[in-house]
Design a protein around this motif. Structure first.
Motif, PDB file in Angstrom:
ATOM      1  N   TYR A   1      46.287  38.215  32.438  1.00  0.00           N
ATOM      2  CA  TYR A   1      46.645  38.380  33.847  1.00  0.00           C
ATOM      3  C   TYR A   1      47.885  37.548  34.141  1.00  0.00           C
ATOM      4  O   TYR A   1      47.926  36.349  33.865  1.00  0.00           O
ATOM      5  CB  TYR A   1      45.495  37.945  34.758  1.00  0.00           C
ATOM      6  CG  TYR A   1      45.837  38.102  36.226  1.00  0.00           C
ATOM      7  CD1 TYR A   1      45.932  39.363  36.800  1.00  0.00           C
ATOM      8  CD2 TYR A   1      46.069  36.985  37.024  1.00  0.00           C
ATOM      9  CE1 TYR A   1      46.248  39.512  38.137  1.00  0.00           C
ATOM     10  CE2 TYR A   1      46.380  37.129  38.370  1.00  0.00           C
ATOM     11  CZ  TYR A   1      46.472  38.393  38.916  1.00  0.00           C
ATOM     12  OH  TYR A   1      46.802  38.547  40.241  1.00  0.00           O
TER      13      TYR A   1
ATOM     14  N   LEU B   1      47.577  42.913  35.523  1.00  0.00           N
ATOM     15  CA  LEU B   1      46.856  42.723  34.269  1.00  0.00           C
ATOM     16  C   LEU B   1      47.625  43.465  33.192  1.00  0.00           C
ATOM     17  O   LEU B   1      47.693  44.696  33.205  1.00  0.00           O
ATOM     18  CB  LEU B   1      45.427  43.258  34.385  1.00  0.00           C
ATOM     19  CG  LEU B   1      44.498  42.919  33.224  1.00  0.00           C
ATOM     20  CD1 LEU B   1      44.136  41.443  33.234  1.00  0.00           C
ATOM     21  CD2 LEU B   1      43.229  43.760  33.288  1.00  0.00           C
TER      22      LEU B   1
ATOM     23  N   ILE C   1      40.422  50.538  32.881  1.00  0.00           N
ATOM     24  CA  ILE C   1      40.647  49.153  33.290  1.00  0.00           C
ATOM     25  C   ILE C   1      40.903  49.056  34.788  1.00  0.00           C
ATOM     26  O   ILE C   1      41.660  49.848  35.358  1.00  0.00           O
ATOM     27  CB  ILE C   1      41.842  48.541  32.519  1.00  0.00           C
ATOM     28  CG1 ILE C   1      41.608  48.641  31.003  1.00  0.00           C
ATOM     29  CG2 ILE C   1      42.054  47.094  32.922  1.00  0.00           C
ATOM     30  CD1 ILE C   1      42.827  48.310  30.169  1.00  0.00           C
ATOM     31  N   ASN C   2      40.284  48.082  35.419  1.00  0.00           N
ATOM     32  CA  ASN C   2      40.525  47.775  36.825  1.00  0.00           C
ATOM     33  C   ASN C   2      40.329  46.272  37.011  1.00  0.00           C
ATOM     34  O   ASN C   2      39.666  45.625  36.205  1.00  0.00           O
ATOM     35  CB  ASN C   2      39.557  48.564  37.718  1.00  0.00           C
ATOM     36  CG  ASN C   2      39.981  48.566  39.168  1.00  0.00           C
ATOM     37  OD1 ASN C   2      41.096  48.140  39.503  1.00  0.00           O
ATOM     38  ND2 ASN C   2      39.111  49.027  40.046  1.00  0.00           N
ATOM     39  N   PHE C   3      40.921  45.711  38.061  1.00  0.00           N
ATOM     40  CA  PHE C   3      40.703  44.292  38.324  1.00  0.00           C
ATOM     41  C   PHE C   3      40.783  44.028  39.819  1.00  0.00           C
ATOM     42  O   PHE C   3      41.366  44.802  40.579  1.00  0.00           O
ATOM     43  CB  PHE C   3      41.694  43.412  37.550  1.00  0.00           C
ATOM     44  CG  PHE C   3      43.122  43.518  38.010  1.00  0.00           C
ATOM     45  CD1 PHE C   3      43.646  42.614  38.925  1.00  0.00           C
ATOM     46  CD2 PHE C   3      43.951  44.523  37.521  1.00  0.00           C
ATOM     47  CE1 PHE C   3      44.958  42.704  39.348  1.00  0.00           C
ATOM     48  CE2 PHE C   3      45.272  44.627  37.933  1.00  0.00           C
ATOM     49  CZ  PHE C   3      45.773  43.709  38.855  1.00  0.00           C
ATOM     50  N   ARG C   4      40.159  42.914  40.228  1.00  0.00           N
ATOM     51  CA  ARG C   4      40.119  42.529  41.638  1.00  0.00           C
ATOM     52  C   ARG C   4      40.626  41.106  41.803  1.00  0.00           C
ATOM     53  O   ARG C   4      40.273  40.222  41.025  1.00  0.00           O
ATOM     54  CB  ARG C   4      38.694  42.621  42.186  1.00  0.00           C
ATOM     55  CG  ARG C   4      38.164  44.030  42.337  1.00  0.00           C
ATOM     56  CD  ARG C   4      36.802  44.014  43.010  1.00  0.00           C
ATOM     57  NE  ARG C   4      35.778  43.454  42.139  1.00  0.00           N
ATOM     58  CZ  ARG C   4      34.592  43.044  42.560  1.00  0.00           C
ATOM     59  NH1 ARG C   4      34.292  43.089  43.849  1.00  0.00           N
ATOM     60  NH2 ARG C   4      33.705  42.572  41.713  1.00  0.00           N
TER      61      ARG C   4
ATOM     62  N   ILE D   1      39.963  35.922  39.077  1.00  0.00           N
ATOM     63  CA  ILE D   1      40.222  37.341  38.835  1.00  0.00           C
ATOM     64  C   ILE D   1      39.001  37.967  38.162  1.00  0.00           C
ATOM     65  O   ILE D   1      38.458  37.423  37.201  1.00  0.00           O
ATOM     66  CB  ILE D   1      41.453  37.522  37.927  1.00  0.00           C
ATOM     67  CG1 ILE D   1      42.674  36.820  38.527  1.00  0.00           C
ATOM     68  CG2 ILE D   1      41.731  38.997  37.677  1.00  0.00           C
ATOM     69  CD1 ILE D   1      43.039  37.303  39.899  1.00  0.00           C
ATOM     70  N   ILE D   2      38.557  39.107  38.672  1.00  0.00           N
ATOM     71  CA  ILE D   2      37.454  39.848  38.056  1.00  0.00           C
ATOM     72  C   ILE D   2      38.012  41.117  37.422  1.00  0.00           C
ATOM     73  O   ILE D   2      38.654  41.932  38.097  1.00  0.00           O
ATOM     74  CB  ILE D   2      36.362  40.196  39.073  1.00  0.00           C
ATOM     75  CG1 ILE D   2      35.717  38.916  39.622  1.00  0.00           C
ATOM     76  CG2 ILE D   2      35.292  41.080  38.414  1.00  0.00           C
ATOM     77  CD1 ILE D   2      34.613  39.161  40.623  1.00  0.00           C
ATOM     78  N   VAL D   3      37.782  41.265  36.131  1.00  0.00           N
ATOM     79  CA  VAL D   3      38.257  42.425  35.385  1.00  0.00           C
ATOM     80  C   VAL D   3      37.094  43.372  35.133  1.00  0.00           C
ATOM     81  O   VAL D   3      36.019  42.943  34.705  1.00  0.00           O
ATOM     82  CB  VAL D   3      38.889  42.001  34.040  1.00  0.00           C
ATOM     83  CG1 VAL D   3      39.386  43.218  33.277  1.00  0.00           C
ATOM     84  CG2 VAL D   3      40.018  40.995  34.267  1.00  0.00           C
ATOM     85  N   HIS D   4      37.307  44.649  35.402  1.00  0.00           N
ATOM     86  CA  HIS D   4      36.325  45.698  35.120  1.00  0.00           C
ATOM     87  C   HIS D   4      36.859  46.490  33.928  1.00  0.00           C
ATOM     88  O   HIS D   4      37.939  47.061  33.987  1.00  0.00           O
ATOM     89  CB  HIS D   4      36.133  46.609  36.333  1.00  0.00           C
ATOM     90  CG  HIS D   4      35.629  45.877  37.541  1.00  0.00           C
ATOM     91  ND1 HIS D   4      34.296  45.826  37.881  1.00  0.00           N
ATOM     92  CD2 HIS D   4      36.279  45.152  38.480  1.00  0.00           C
ATOM     93  CE1 HIS D   4      34.148  45.108  38.986  1.00  0.00           C
ATOM     94  NE2 HIS D   4      35.336  44.684  39.365  1.00  0.00           N
TER      95      HIS D   4
ATOM     96  N   ALA E   1      32.223  43.660  32.971  1.00  0.00           N
ATOM     97  CA  ALA E   1      32.932  43.024  34.081  1.00  0.00           C
ATOM     98  C   ALA E   1      32.853  41.510  33.902  1.00  0.00           C
ATOM     99  O   ALA E   1      31.786  40.973  33.626  1.00  0.00           O
ATOM    100  CB  ALA E   1      32.333  43.440  35.420  1.00  0.00           C
TER     101      ALA E   1
ATOM    102  N   GLU F   1      34.960  37.390  34.785  1.00  0.00           N
ATOM    103  CA  GLU F   1      35.974  36.565  35.413  1.00  0.00           C
ATOM    104  C   GLU F   1      36.914  35.998  34.347  1.00  0.00           C
ATOM    105  O   GLU F   1      36.481  35.581  33.284  1.00  0.00           O
ATOM    106  CB  GLU F   1      35.335  35.397  36.172  1.00  0.00           C
ATOM    107  CG  GLU F   1      34.522  35.820  37.383  1.00  0.00           C
ATOM    108  CD  GLU F   1      33.961  34.626  38.139  1.00  0.00           C
ATOM    109  OE1 GLU F   1      33.727  34.768  39.348  1.00  0.00           O
ATOM    110  OE2 GLU F   1      33.752  33.565  37.514  1.00  0.00           O
TER     111      GLU F   1
END
Length: 233
Positions: free
Chosen positions: A68, A75, A89-92, A99-102, A150, A152
């Motif tokens: 990140y 990302l 891939i997704n992130f919040r 940061i939370i990565v999906h 998912a 952090e």
């Protein structure tokens, strides 16, 4: 003995191609750790083996590196194909949390059980990690949605994952503590419709607890599951 089908899905439309080829079957956790530590005293501990009953290791289907970038708030990965990124891939970014990565892999677990059958996502045991996995649990006899990796991210150091690397554990707990039968399944229009409808409820009416979701969806989920399993038999 409850039957559970595992079906690969992606982030966007929950289809299974080409994941049917690239995804690993969930591997029984005790057998996995026995291969890794065959001479360990842990393998002879009945409490350790009991904890791993009906528990499976989920492995990465792909090689990937990522990090990140705080400056660009992106990302970045070595997977340059945008379609792959969008599907997997997704992130919040949050003001209160890291940061939370999906991330992949994503599996749908579908059961024919009419009794409660919990799925619990857990971090790997006996393995150091630089991330904090987001865990969760729900009753797959009452609710149908994919699970995913998912987690952090705690710093900007690159993360490297190889195909076949173990990522997390899933554990199934039946109401009568019986063994489960896990088998591979294929996505069908009915399974896709059931999955999408469960997911959309959360988007249309957010912040509902699981008990309320189970109650709201009971008739529909039971009808769809009966139809799906009748077609498979």
């Amino acid at each position: 003995m409850p039957r559970i089908q595992w079906i690969p899905v992606n982030l966007n439309d929950h289809s299974q191609e080409p994941m049917n080829i690239t995804y690993f079957p969930p591997e029984p956790a005790f057998a996995y750790y026995l291969k890794q530590r065959k001479d360990s005293l842990l393998m002879k501990c009945p409490a350790f083996s009991e904890q791993l009953k009906n528990t499976y290791v989920i492995k990465s289907p792909y090689d990937i590196s990522f990090k990140y970038d705080k400056e660009s708030k992106k990302l970045k990965t070595n997977k340059v194909n945008q379609e792959f990124y969008n599907d997997n891939i997704n992130f919040r970014v949050s003001e209160t949390d890291p940061i939370i990565v999906h991330f992949f892999p994503r599996y749908l677990f579908l059961t024919d059980s009419k009794n409660p059958l919990q799925i619990i996502q857990m971090p790997l045991i006996l393995r150091p990690t630089k991330i904090g996995m987001v865990t969760g649990a729900f009753d797959i006899s009452k609710w149908v949605r994919p699970i995913e990796f998912a987690f952090e991210l705690y710093d900007e150091n690159p993360i490297h994952i190889l195909r076949g690397d173990p990522l997390f554990l899933v554990k199934f707990i039946s109401s009568d503590a019986t063994p489960i039968h896990l088998e591979k399944g294929l996505m069908t229009p009915d399974i896709l419709a059931l999955t999408k409808n469960c997911i959309r409820v959360k988007k249309l009416i957010p912040q509902m607890n699981l008990k309320t979701l189970y109650s709201m969806s009971e008739d529909y989920v039971n009808l769809m599951q009966d139809k799906i399993w009748e077609d498979k038999n």
